[in-house]
Design an enzyme around this catalytic site. Structure first.
Site, short mmCIF file in Angstrom:
data_model
loop_
_atom_site.label_atom_id
_atom_site.label_comp_id
_atom_site.label_asym_id
_atom_site.label_seq_id
_atom_site.Cartn_x
_atom_site.Cartn_y
_atom_site.Cartn_z
N HIS A 250 -8.46 3.41 8.51
CA HIS A 250 -9.06 1.96 7.92
C HIS A 250 -10.35 1.91 8.60
CE1 HIS A 250 -4.95 1.05 6.55
NE2 HIS A 250 -5.40 0.11 5.96
N ASN B 84 0.90 -1.10 -0.03
CA ASN B 84 -0.12 0.07 -0.06
C ASN B 84 0.83 1.21 0.11
OD1 ASN B 84 -2.42 1.48 -0.21
ND2 ASN B 84 -3.31 0.51 1.76
#
Length: 465
Positions: free
Chosen positions: A351, A320
């Site tokens: 998240h 990521n």
């Protein structure tokens, strides 16, 4: 249904991207037309994929457009950050308390997370460009600073364009505007002396080869997802029968297998998103030492470096990538204290608010600090000969892979009970070892100049991938 819509939208976006690059190239269409097309198609994809839930994306975008135009420059990044992260967090909370840990059939949180990254990135870069002196900025902040507020069309195009609305990645505003205006590739090519290489004029690199290569990776990832992921569920590692009959080392081995099986869906989504941007002509990053054109400016992962990582830091830097760059730019570089802890906490909050995320990121802080202490105190002893270095690399690879598996298991499990059951089943061994390392090995605090040098090294590693 959402997964089918996601794949259908991304494949349609891929075709639209090729069309966009060929028929709406900067030589055929004005910047305004390119902005308008990218925006309208992005809005259409959002509505098609998420239905009425897409209103959340548009509400957040327009709220922050108001902030960007009305807030004072010294505070623009703070207000934008609080509103964007606050709205995203409220949406995350609704998933737990309304849908009881369920994933919505139309889960709009992914696009909202990407838009939050872009909003906060642009706000920080506007603050750097208008509200700070050049000598206060790092070299990277200087390069990315935005000197004037964007128009509504530019703003909407940056946040809602069809290449990144569904799966990202986050990119820098100046890079995106340069792409729309046709300066993106040219700027990177000017960094190379082409006359020395025997060229009379600048070459015209095509992304087609890079797109085809990434589509092959996407296809392999899809096959692995359909075969491995379904057959090796993470939940099996806390099954009572499995725990009763399987010895400790075998459980660790199976943990590695189920973690590997969970990766292909990320490889699929991120590589396909990268291919869509490349197909539109966006993502050119320059020329490597061999003279090869590189299309990895927006790449979100380096699979080879992930699977061969010999340190926790190396793993994180290659997984990521664009989110890691965002965390560094809006948090790590700007944190007044405890930058590592604050960065991990922001990552968890971004998240979502599932407890498993916080177990993962708190464990990640502990293991990161322990790994740094081991590396600083021990690595130099193993550099004196090739066999010693190979042995060190093999051991650190195995420990890194197991440490990552141990850390990310709660991220997949989400809830408290399965997470505690899992850590009990493996005796909290990584937590205990990390604490012992931090107690026994001296940790030398970084000076400001060392931290700045480390930041530059991280930037270079991201740019060179």
């Amino acid at each position: 249904l959402f997964q089918i819509n996601f794949v259908a939208c991304q494949l349609f976006a891929l075709l639209a991207a090729f069309w966009f690059r060929i028929y709406l190239s900067p030589s055929h269409a004005s910047s305004a037309v390119r902005h308008a097309f990218a925006t309208l198609f992005g809005i259409y994809f959002a509505v098609f994929c998420f239905g009425w839930y897409s209103i959340h994306l548009f509400v957040l975008v327009m709220m922050n457009y108001g902030i960007m135009n009305m807030a004072s420059i010294p505070n623009i990044h703070r207000y934008s950050f609080v509103v964007a992260m606050g709205y995203l967090t409220l949406c995350h909370i609704s998933r737990i308390y309304i849908f009881h840990y369920g994933i919505l059939t139309t889960d709009f949180s992914g696009p909202l997370m990407i838009i939050t990254q872009k909003i906060t990135t642009l706000a920080c870069q506007l603050h750097d460009g208008i509200g700070r002196q050049a000598e206060e900025l790092t070299a990277e902040q200087n390069r990315l600073a935005v000197k004037s507020r964007p128009s509504l069309l530019e703003y909407l195009s940056y946040l809602l364009n069809f290449m990144s609305i569904i799966a990202g990645p986050c990119s820098n505003y100046k890079d995106y505007i340069a792409f729309i205006e046709g300066r993106h590739v040219h700027m990177k090519l000017l960094e190379v002396n082409w006359k020395q290489k025997g060229y009379d004029r600048l070459p015209d690199p095509s992304p087609t080869g890079a797109v085809m290569y990434k589509l092959c990776i996407t296809l392999v990832s899809l096959i692995l997802f359909l075969t491995l992921t379904k057959n090796f569920p993470m939940a099996y590692i806390i099954d009572n029968e499995f725990l009763d009959k399987t010895p400790f080392l075998s459980r660790l081995g199976y943990l590695y297998v189920v973690t590997q099986a969970a990766k292909p869906k990320y490889y699929f989504a991120w590589t396909l998103a990268d291919a869509v941007n490349n197909a539109a002509g966006y993502g050119f990053s320059g020329v490597d030492e061999k003279g090869t054109f590189r299309w990895d400016l927006l790449s979100n992962l380096n699979i080879w470096n992930i699977e061969t990582a010999t340190s926790f830091k190396m793993y994180i830097e290659n997984w990521n990538i664009q989110t890691a760059a965002w965390l560094k730019r809006v948090c790590y570089d700007r944190a007044p204290w405890y930058p590592t802890a604050l960065t991990f906490f922001l990552s968890a909050l971004w998240h979502g608010i599932y407890p498993g995320y916080y177990f993962t990121f708190l464990t990640g802080i502990l293991i990161t600090l322990a790994a740094r202490a081991i590396r600083n105190n021990c690595r130099h002893y193993f550099l004196s000969s090739v066999p010693l270095k190979i042995a060190y690399d093999v051991v650190t690879w195995a420990v890194t892979q197991l440490a990552v598996c141990y850390t990310v298991a709660p991220f997949v499990m989400l809830a408290v009970e399965p997470t505690i059951k899992f850590y009990k089943s493996v005796y909290f061994h990584m937590h205990i070892l990390s604490i012992l390392v931090l107690l026994l090995l001296p940790v030398r605090p970084q000076t400001h100049s060392e931290r700045r040098a480390q930041n530059q090294a991280m930037l270079n590693s991201i740019k060179n991938k």
